[in-house]
Motif scaffolding. Structure first.
Motif, mmCIF file in Angstrom:
data_model
loop_
_atom_site.group_PDB
_atom_site.id
_atom_site.type_symbol
_atom_site.label_atom_id
_atom_site.label_comp_id
_atom_site.label_asym_id
_atom_site.label_seq_id
_atom_site.Cartn_x
_atom_site.Cartn_y
_atom_site.Cartn_z
ATOM 1 N N ILE A 135 0.793 -1.232 0.000
ATOM 2 C CA ILE A 135 0.000 0.000 0.000
ATOM 3 C C ILE A 135 0.823 1.279 0.000
ATOM 4 O O ILE A 135 0.266 2.360 -0.163
ATOM 5 N N ARG A 136 2.155 1.169 0.122
ATOM 6 C CA ARG A 136 2.942 2.401 0.226
ATOM 7 C C ARG A 136 2.985 3.180 -1.088
ATOM 8 O O ARG A 136 3.290 4.371 -1.096
ATOM 9 N N THR A 137 2.695 2.509 -2.207
ATOM 10 C CA THR A 137 2.627 3.209 -3.495
ATOM 11 C C THR A 137 1.292 2.932 -4.186
ATOM 12 O O THR A 137 1.202 2.901 -5.410
ATOM 13 N N ILE A 138 0.248 2.788 -3.421
ATOM 14 C CA ILE A 138 -1.038 2.373 -3.983
ATOM 15 C C ILE A 138 -1.622 3.438 -4.906
ATOM 16 O O ILE A 138 -2.215 3.142 -5.953
ATOM 17 N N ASP A 139 -1.462 4.725 -4.546
ATOM 18 C CA ASP A 139 -1.950 5.800 -5.416
ATOM 19 C C ASP A 139 -1.046 5.967 -6.630
ATOM 20 O O ASP A 139 -1.524 6.198 -7.750
ATOM 21 N N TYR A 140 0.238 5.865 -6.422
ATOM 22 C CA TYR A 140 1.206 6.003 -7.513
ATOM 23 C C TYR A 140 0.959 4.957 -8.594
ATOM 24 O O TYR A 140 1.136 5.206 -9.790
ATOM 25 N N LEU A 141 0.525 3.764 -8.185
ATOM 26 C CA LEU A 141 0.290 2.680 -9.129
ATOM 27 C C LEU A 141 -1.157 2.620 -9.599
ATOM 28 O O LEU A 141 -1.539 1.684 -10.317
#
Length: 301
Positions: free
Chosen positions: A245-251
Motif C-alpha cells: 500500500i505504500r505506493t497504492i496511489d502512484y500505481l
C-alpha cells in the motif's frame, strides 16, 4: 560512494552481475542512462553538493505515506497532521505523477544477445522471456502470476528432472511500475556453459507451447490454491502490507483491488489464461540472452 564502487567491482566479477547488465541492456533503449547501473565514472563524478541538490529537488515533490502495524488510528492521524501537515502544499501523488519523465520507447524484439565476459566463476546464465503486463493491469497481472506458477512446476519436471539443464528454473512475472510497458515475464537461471544454448531454446519452446495450448484445469486449480496460500501467509505480515500500500496511489490501485486478489485468483478458466499469456508472448516481445564465461586459449570448448 566508496561502497557503491566496491559493489560495482564485485558485480563485474560475477556471472550474476554480467546477467543483470545484459537484461538491462536488452530491455531498455541503449541510449537512455536512466534505468542503467551506475558506472565507476558516474559514481566518482558525484559531489556532495550535487547529491544534496538532487535530494532537495525530490523533497519538493509529491509524497505518498503508508502506516501499517498495531497502531492507534487516532494517534497516527494526529502525528500525521503535526509532521506531514507542516510540509508545504504540493501536488497529490497519482498514477500520472512524473508520467512524462517515465516514458521510454521499448526496443522491438525478438531480442537476442550473447555475451562472454571475463568472470571469476565458470558458470553461464540464461535469461529467456518477454515483456509482461504493468502492475495496474489487474486481470493480466494475476493471470501472468498464475501462468508463472504453472510453468515453474512444468520446468522443474522438464528442465531439471528430465533434461538436467538447470537446478532451479523458476519463472517470475515482474510487472511494470516506474516505467510503464516494461514488465518482464522470464526465467533467469545459471547453467553449464556448454548447455546454455540448449536451455535457452527449450525455455522458449515451453513458453510457445503454453501460448498455444494453455494450462489444463488441474494445473490451474493447483496454482490458484498455491497462490492463495501465499496470500493468506502474507496477510499476517505487516511488512508485506506496507509494500502493497505504500505506493497504492502512484500505481493507480485501490484497497479494494488489493484486498480482492485472493478471490480474483479463482475467477479464471484455462482458455482465458492461455489467451492473456499469448497476448504477451509474441515474437516482438521475446528475449533470449546467453551470458557465458569467456574462453581462454588452451581451454577445451
Amino acid at each position: 560512494r566508496r561502497g557503491q564502487l566496491r559493489t560495482l567491482e564485485t558485480l563485474e566479477r560475477l556471472p550474476q552481475g554480467a546477467a543483470l547488465k545484459a537484461i538491462i541492456d536488452a530491455m531498455y533503449p541503449m541510449d537512455d542512462p536512466r534505468p542503467r547501473l551506475n558506472t565507476a565514472e558516474r559514481i566518482s563524478a558525484i559531489t556532495a553538493e550535487a547529491a544534496q541538490a538532487g535530494s532537495d529537488a525530490q523533497l519538493q515533490g509529491p509524497v505518498e505515506v503508508a502506516f501499517v502495524g498495531d497502531l492507534d488510528v487516532e494517534d497516527v492521524i494526529e502525528l500525521t497532521k503535526t509532521y506531514l501537515g507542516s510540509l508545504p502544499a504540493r501536488e497529490r501523488v497519482s498514477s500520472r505523477t512524473n508520467i512524462d519523465a517515465r516514458q521510454m520507447e521499448r526496443p522491438l524484439g525478438p531480442i537476442e544477445m550473447l555475451r562472454e565476459p571475463e568472470v571469476s566463476t565458470p558458470q553461464a546464465f540464461v535469461i529467456a522471456g518477454f515483456y509482461g503486463p504493468d502492475e495496474w493491469d489487474e486481470r493480466d497481472r494475476l493471470a501472468m502470476r498464475l501462468s508463472a506458477r504453472i510453468l515453474s512446476s512444468r520446468m522443474i519436471n522438464r528442465i531439471r528432472e528430465e533434461l538436467g539443464l538447470a537446478y532451479s528454473p523458476g519463472v517470475s512475472s515482474r510487472t511494470g511500475t516506474t516505467w510503464p510497458g516494461f514488465g518482464l515475464f522470464s526465467v533467469q537461471t545459471p547453467t553449464d556453459p556448454g548447455r546454455a544454448d540448449q536451455l535457452a531454446d527449450e525455455l522458449l519452446r515451453m513458453f510457445q507451447e503454453f501460448a498455444t495450448d494453455g494450462p489444463n484445469s488441474e494445473e490451474l486449480e493447483v496454482a490458484v490454491e498455491q497462490l492463495r496460500n501465499v496470500y493468506d501467509e502474507n496477510t499476517r505480515n505487516p511488512g508485506i502490507w506496507l509494500r502493497k500500500i505504500r505506493t497504492i496511489d502512484y500505481l493507480g490501485k485501490s484497497l479494494g483491488s488489493v484486498g480482492g486478489e485472493r478471490e480474483a485468483l479463482g475467477s479464471y478458466v484455462p482458455s482465458e489464461l492461455r489467451d492473456i499469456f499469448a497476448k504477451y508472448a509474441v515474437e516482438g516481445n521475446r528475449m533470449r540472452l546467453v551470458i557465458r564465461p569467456q574462453e581462454h586459449a588452451g581451454e577445451s570448448p
